[in-house]
Design a protein around this motif. Structure first.
Motif, PDB file in Angstrom:
ATOM      1  N   VAL A  56      46.215  49.260  29.922  1.00  0.00           N
ATOM      2  CA  VAL A  56      46.515  49.048  30.742  1.00  0.00           C
ATOM      3  C   VAL A  56      46.286  48.902  32.228  1.00  0.00           C
ATOM      4  O   VAL A  56      46.403  48.261  33.124  1.00  0.00           O
ATOM      5  CB  VAL A  56      48.437  48.502  30.688  1.00  0.00           C
ATOM      6  CG1 VAL A  56      49.032  46.884  31.493  1.00  0.00           C
ATOM      7  CG2 VAL A  56      48.659  47.841  29.232  1.00  0.00           C
ATOM      8  N   PHE A  57      47.596  50.072  32.510  1.00  0.00           N
ATOM      9  CA  PHE A  57      46.759  50.178  34.498  1.00  0.00           C
ATOM     10  C   PHE A  57      45.455  50.940  34.653  1.00  0.00           C
ATOM     11  O   PHE A  57      45.494  50.268  35.775  1.00  0.00           O
ATOM     12  CB  PHE A  57      48.190  51.296  34.663  1.00  0.00           C
ATOM     13  CG  PHE A  57      49.364  50.498  35.102  1.00  0.00           C
ATOM     14  CD1 PHE A  57      49.653  50.065  36.058  1.00  0.00           C
ATOM     15  CD2 PHE A  57      50.308  51.495  33.737  1.00  0.00           C
ATOM     16  CE1 PHE A  57      51.071  50.021  36.065  1.00  0.00           C
ATOM     17  CE2 PHE A  57      51.534  51.228  34.018  1.00  0.00           C
ATOM     18  CZ  PHE A  57      51.666  50.525  34.715  1.00  0.00           C
ATOM     19  N   GLY A  58      45.116  51.515  33.776  1.00  0.00           N
ATOM     20  CA  GLY A  58      43.155  51.090  33.922  1.00  0.00           C
ATOM     21  C   GLY A  58      42.908  49.881  33.694  1.00  0.00           C
ATOM     22  O   GLY A  58      41.854  50.274  34.806  1.00  0.00           O
ATOM     23  N   ARG A  59      42.928  49.235  33.197  1.00  0.00           N
ATOM     24  CA  ARG A  59      42.662  47.888  33.030  1.00  0.00           C
ATOM     25  C   ARG A  59      42.644  47.211  34.443  1.00  0.00           C
ATOM     26  O   ARG A  59      41.535  47.088  35.306  1.00  0.00           O
ATOM     27  CB  ARG A  59      42.560  47.178  32.140  1.00  0.00           C
ATOM     28  CG  ARG A  59      41.926  47.295  30.766  1.00  0.00           C
ATOM     29  CD  ARG A  59      40.531  47.874  30.402  1.00  0.00           C
ATOM     30  NE  ARG A  59      40.451  46.387  30.225  1.00  0.00           N
ATOM     31  CZ  ARG A  59      39.064  45.908  29.883  1.00  0.00           C
ATOM     32  NH1 ARG A  59      37.850  46.784  29.962  1.00  0.00           N
ATOM     33  NH2 ARG A  59      38.271  44.519  29.771  1.00  0.00           N
ATOM     34  N   LEU A  60      43.936  47.080  35.064  1.00  0.00           N
ATOM     35  CA  LEU A  60      44.266  46.799  35.990  1.00  0.00           C
ATOM     36  C   LEU A  60      43.685  47.425  37.699  1.00  0.00           C
ATOM     37  O   LEU A  60      43.146  46.863  38.481  1.00  0.00           O
ATOM     38  CB  LEU A  60      45.631  46.997  36.579  1.00  0.00           C
ATOM     39  CG  LEU A  60      46.945  45.956  35.276  1.00  0.00           C
ATOM     40  CD1 LEU A  60      48.222  46.509  35.662  1.00  0.00           C
ATOM     41  CD2 LEU A  60      46.625  44.344  36.059  1.00  0.00           C
ATOM     42  N   GLY A  61      43.783  48.804  37.269  1.00  0.00           N
ATOM     43  CA  GLY A  61      42.853  49.332  38.489  1.00  0.00           C
ATOM     44  C   GLY A  61      41.107  48.934  38.496  1.00  0.00           C
ATOM     45  O   GLY A  61      40.989  49.235  39.506  1.00  0.00           O
ATOM     46  N   ASP A  62      40.475  48.861  37.920  1.00  0.00           N
ATOM     47  CA  ASP A  62      39.469  48.926  37.705  1.00  0.00           C
ATOM     48  C   ASP A  62      38.736  47.023  37.500  1.00  0.00           C
ATOM     49  O   ASP A  62      37.654  47.400  38.922  1.00  0.00           O
ATOM     50  CB  ASP A  62      38.739  49.201  35.849  1.00  0.00           C
ATOM     51  CG  ASP A  62      38.495  51.165  36.174  1.00  0.00           C
ATOM     52  OD1 ASP A  62      38.403  51.472  37.129  1.00  0.00           O
ATOM     53  OD2 ASP A  62      38.981  51.535  34.588  1.00  0.00           O
ATOM     54  N   ARG A  63      40.001  46.706  37.306  1.00  0.00           N
ATOM     55  CA  ARG A  63      39.831  45.175  37.371  1.00  0.00           C
ATOM     56  C   ARG A  63      40.068  44.730  39.137  1.00  0.00           C
ATOM     57  O   ARG A  63      39.493  44.144  39.423  1.00  0.00           O
ATOM     58  CB  ARG A  63      39.742  44.259  36.711  1.00  0.00           C
ATOM     59  CG  ARG A  63      40.334  43.144  36.873  1.00  0.00           C
ATOM     60  CD  ARG A  63      38.731  42.447  36.992  1.00  0.00           C
ATOM     61  NE  ARG A  63      38.811  41.103  37.106  1.00  0.00           N
ATOM     62  CZ  ARG A  63      38.233  40.611  38.195  1.00  0.00           C
ATOM     63  NH1 ARG A  63      37.596  41.442  39.245  1.00  0.00           N
ATOM     64  NH2 ARG A  63      37.533  39.233  38.452  1.00  0.00           N
ATOM     65  N   THR A 201      32.423  48.082  43.687  1.00  0.00           N
ATOM     66  CA  THR A 201      31.839  47.090  42.651  1.00  0.00           C
ATOM     67  C   THR A 201      32.944  46.059  42.292  1.00  0.00           C
ATOM     68  O   THR A 201      32.829  45.947  41.208  1.00  0.00           O
ATOM     69  CB  THR A 201      32.093  48.207  41.472  1.00  0.00           C
ATOM     70  OG1 THR A 201      33.394  48.826  41.720  1.00  0.00           O
ATOM     71  CG2 THR A 201      30.479  49.476  41.852  1.00  0.00           C
ATOM     72  N   ARG A 202      34.056  45.346  43.272  1.00  0.00           N
ATOM     73  CA  ARG A 202      35.055  45.013  43.151  1.00  0.00           C
ATOM     74  C   ARG A 202      34.666  43.376  42.454  1.00  0.00           C
ATOM     75  O   ARG A 202      35.435  42.795  41.590  1.00  0.00           O
ATOM     76  CB  ARG A 202      35.296  44.362  44.539  1.00  0.00           C
ATOM     77  CG  ARG A 202      36.747  43.313  43.694  1.00  0.00           C
ATOM     78  CD  ARG A 202      37.421  43.268  45.606  1.00  0.00           C
ATOM     79  NE  ARG A 202      37.422  43.977  46.745  1.00  0.00           N
ATOM     80  CZ  ARG A 202      38.330  44.648  46.826  1.00  0.00           C
ATOM     81  NH1 ARG A 202      39.817  43.796  46.262  1.00  0.00           N
ATOM     82  NH2 ARG A 202      38.386  45.906  47.788  1.00  0.00           N
ATOM     83  N   ASP A 203      33.679  43.357  42.393  1.00  0.00           N
ATOM     84  CA  ASP A 203      32.578  41.535  41.920  1.00  0.00           C
ATOM     85  C   ASP A 203      32.383  42.438  40.066  1.00  0.00           C
ATOM     86  O   ASP A 203      32.392  40.846  39.426  1.00  0.00           O
ATOM     87  CB  ASP A 203      32.057  41.567  42.593  1.00  0.00           C
ATOM     88  CG  ASP A 203      32.576  40.631  43.791  1.00  0.00           C
ATOM     89  OD1 ASP A 203      33.455  40.220  43.705  1.00  0.00           O
ATOM     90  OD2 ASP A 203      31.787  40.692  44.668  1.00  0.00           O
ATOM     91  N   GLU A 204      32.098  43.219  39.652  1.00  0.00           N
ATOM     92  CA  GLU A 204      32.185  43.498  38.573  1.00  0.00           C
ATOM     93  C   GLU A 204      32.898  43.818  37.362  1.00  0.00           C
ATOM     94  O   GLU A 204      34.551  44.574  37.447  1.00  0.00           O
ATOM     95  CB  GLU A 204      31.244  45.442  38.092  1.00  0.00           C
ATOM     96  CG  GLU A 204      30.247  45.183  38.725  1.00  0.00           C
ATOM     97  CD  GLU A 204      29.260  46.604  38.153  1.00  0.00           C
ATOM     98  OE1 GLU A 204      29.811  46.968  37.523  1.00  0.00           O
ATOM     99  OE2 GLU A 204      28.213  46.950  39.544  1.00  0.00           O
ATOM    100  N   VAL A 205      33.271  43.174  36.212  1.00  0.00           N
ATOM    101  CA  VAL A 205      33.782  42.686  35.370  1.00  0.00           C
ATOM    102  C   VAL A 205      34.643  44.009  34.576  1.00  0.00           C
ATOM    103  O   VAL A 205      33.097  44.382  34.297  1.00  0.00           O
ATOM    104  CB  VAL A 205      34.432  40.888  34.426  1.00  0.00           C
ATOM    105  CG1 VAL A 205      35.002  41.096  34.210  1.00  0.00           C
ATOM    106  CG2 VAL A 205      34.538  40.331  36.214  1.00  0.00           C
ATOM    107  N   PRO A 206      35.322  44.426  34.717  1.00  0.00           N
ATOM    108  CA  PRO A 206      35.301  45.605  33.463  1.00  0.00           C
ATOM    109  C   PRO A 206      34.820  44.864  32.022  1.00  0.00           C
ATOM    110  O   PRO A 206      35.158  44.364  31.278  1.00  0.00           O
ATOM    111  CB  PRO A 206      36.648  45.920  33.765  1.00  0.00           C
ATOM    112  CG  PRO A 206      37.055  45.829  34.573  1.00  0.00           C
ATOM    113  CD  PRO A 206      36.031  44.679  35.192  1.00  0.00           C
TER     114      PRO A 206
END
Length: 428
Positions: A56-63, A201-206
């Motif tokens: 959960v936090f990893g997805r939030l942090g990567d997105r 990479t902010r615009d790249e969606v995981p």
């Protein structure tokens, strides 16, 4: 480093207190050893939800960014730890007490699952190229200082009051002090800037869950295995001794183990930084391989020293036994960062570390502790847990050597085809 120190203090403090007092306070009616195991099992549930927190936090942090995810994880840990410190016991509210204790431990597991991966990603992505290994080790310095601080706070309180007072309210003091530490950690963390890599990479969606498993599944498995020797050392040869030694080793009490834990926490700071600096000359893979082999070779001699009942030999066993932990702390964080691309880095690091903690912190040492009584108080099950962890790390390192690398700040993957991986800037 400071944020991780605070979270690990709160998380590991529960482990220490569970081994000492949670049995009679929240799980009464059982034999003392069974009550302790029940309390430690409540500690183990946090490990089962750590992968969920990591995801959960990893997805939030990567997105959405590393900073926001780290602030949220620290806030969640603060609330849960304060709750444990204020929670009424079984005598006051009955069966609701252990239920609420488990719920709060679950919240702690979610929080700590999202902490470490983000801390490593931030440290490595902010680091100059020549300092990535050293910076990557600093969250682990925070971890061992958090462990030492938790042990020291418990030692101070338990030495300042009698046993009856400690069981009554003394054990709550370190938890409430941890809530204050969370406030200090938040002041530091709120000033954190987003990393250059994430900004690019902010615009790249995981990718989706299925795509993430396809792309990151192999490195996650490799890094999970690589961490096992290090994790098992913590929970079999350090915190597990609180439950084992006070029950089965004549001449050693909980205070002796607490002193050893503080000693180990302090020793692990130079161990960790020394290992990170050593990576300038020796490959990270080789250091982790040595850590795994060391855990295997030291397992039975360590418990032979513990079983003498001499506090000095107990401390010697612990001080030497945590060498693999220091080697892994120095070498593995930056190596983990390198095997995941930026858009999956937070998630990959967090999930790998969380899975390693599930296996090395719960699935190996807890059954080993349960088997101790079956074998008449023998330490053989705990030593075998260390051996299994060490062998798993050797297998993990073999897998890691075949993975492509995505060093922080690099435009794309690099395949590390050298046997050592220490001659290139990417490997360092």
């Amino acid at each position: 480093m400071i944020g991780t120190l605070v979270e690990i203090y709160d998380f590991i403090l529960y482990t220490f207190v569970a081994a000492l007092v949670f049995g009679p306070l929240f799980f009464p009616g059982a034999q003392p050893w069974l009550g302790t195991l029940a309390a430690l099992s409540s500690h183990a549930v946090a490990f089962l939800v750590r992968p969920l927190g990591a995801w959960v936090f990893g997805r939030l942090g990567d997105r959405w960014g590393r900073r926001g995810a780290l602030v949220m994880s620290l806030s969640l840990m603060g609330v849960a730890s304060a709750g444990v410190g204020l929670l009424p016991t079984f005598a006051a509210i009955g069966v609701a007490a252990p239920v609420l204790l488990v719920v709060l431990r679950l919240v702690q597991g979610l929080a700590v699952g999202g902490e470490w991966g983000g801390a490593v990603a931030v440290a490595v992505e902010h680091a100059p190229p020549s300092r990535r290994v050293l910076y990557g080790s600093l969250p682990q310095v925070g971890s061992v200082l958090g462990l030492a601080l938790a042990a020291a706070s418990l030692l101070i309180v338990s030495s300042s009051v009698d046993e009856e007072t400690f069981l009554s309210w003394g054990w709550r003091v370190p938890f409430l002090a941890g809530f204050v530490l969370v406030g200090l950690g938040m002041i530091v963390r709120l000033r954190l800037e987003e990393t250059p890599d994430f900004k690019q990479t902010r615009d790249e969606v995981p990718p989706s869950f299925a795509a993430t498993v396809r792309e990151a599944g192999r490195p996650i498995l490799a890094m999970t295995l690589s961490w096992l020797a290090i994790i098992v050392v913590v929970y079999a040869l350090m915190t597990g001794l609180l439950a084992y030694a006070k029950t089965y080793v004549e001449g050693i009490d909980a205070v002796d183990v607490q002193v050893g834990l503080v000693l180990c926490g302090l020793l692990l700071v130079p161990y960790t930084i020394g290992a990170a600096l050593l990576c300038r000359r020796v490959s990270r893979e080789r250091l982790v391989l040595v850590a795994g082999a060391f855990a295997v070779l030291w397992a039975f001699p360590a418990f032979a020293l513990v079983n003498t009942g001499e506090p000095a030999l107990l401390w010697l066993a612990m001080a030497i036994g945590v060498v693999p932990y220091g080697l892994g702390n120095g070498a593995l964080p930056s190596l983990m960062s390198d095997v995941f691309p930026v858009r999956l880095r937070y998630t990959g690091i967090a999930v790998s570390f969380a899975l390693a903690n599930v296996i090395g912190g719960a699935l190996l040492p807890l059954p080993a502790l349960a088997l101790v009584q079956t074998f008449g108080g023998s330490s053989v099950p705990l030593a075998l847990a260390l051996v299994l962890g060490g062998l798993a790390t050797v297998v993990g390192v073999a897998m890691v050597r075949r993975l492509p690398r995505y060093p922080a700040g690099s435009p794309g993957p690099e395949l590390d085809t050298s046997s050592e991986g220490s001659t290139s800037a990417a490997s360092r």
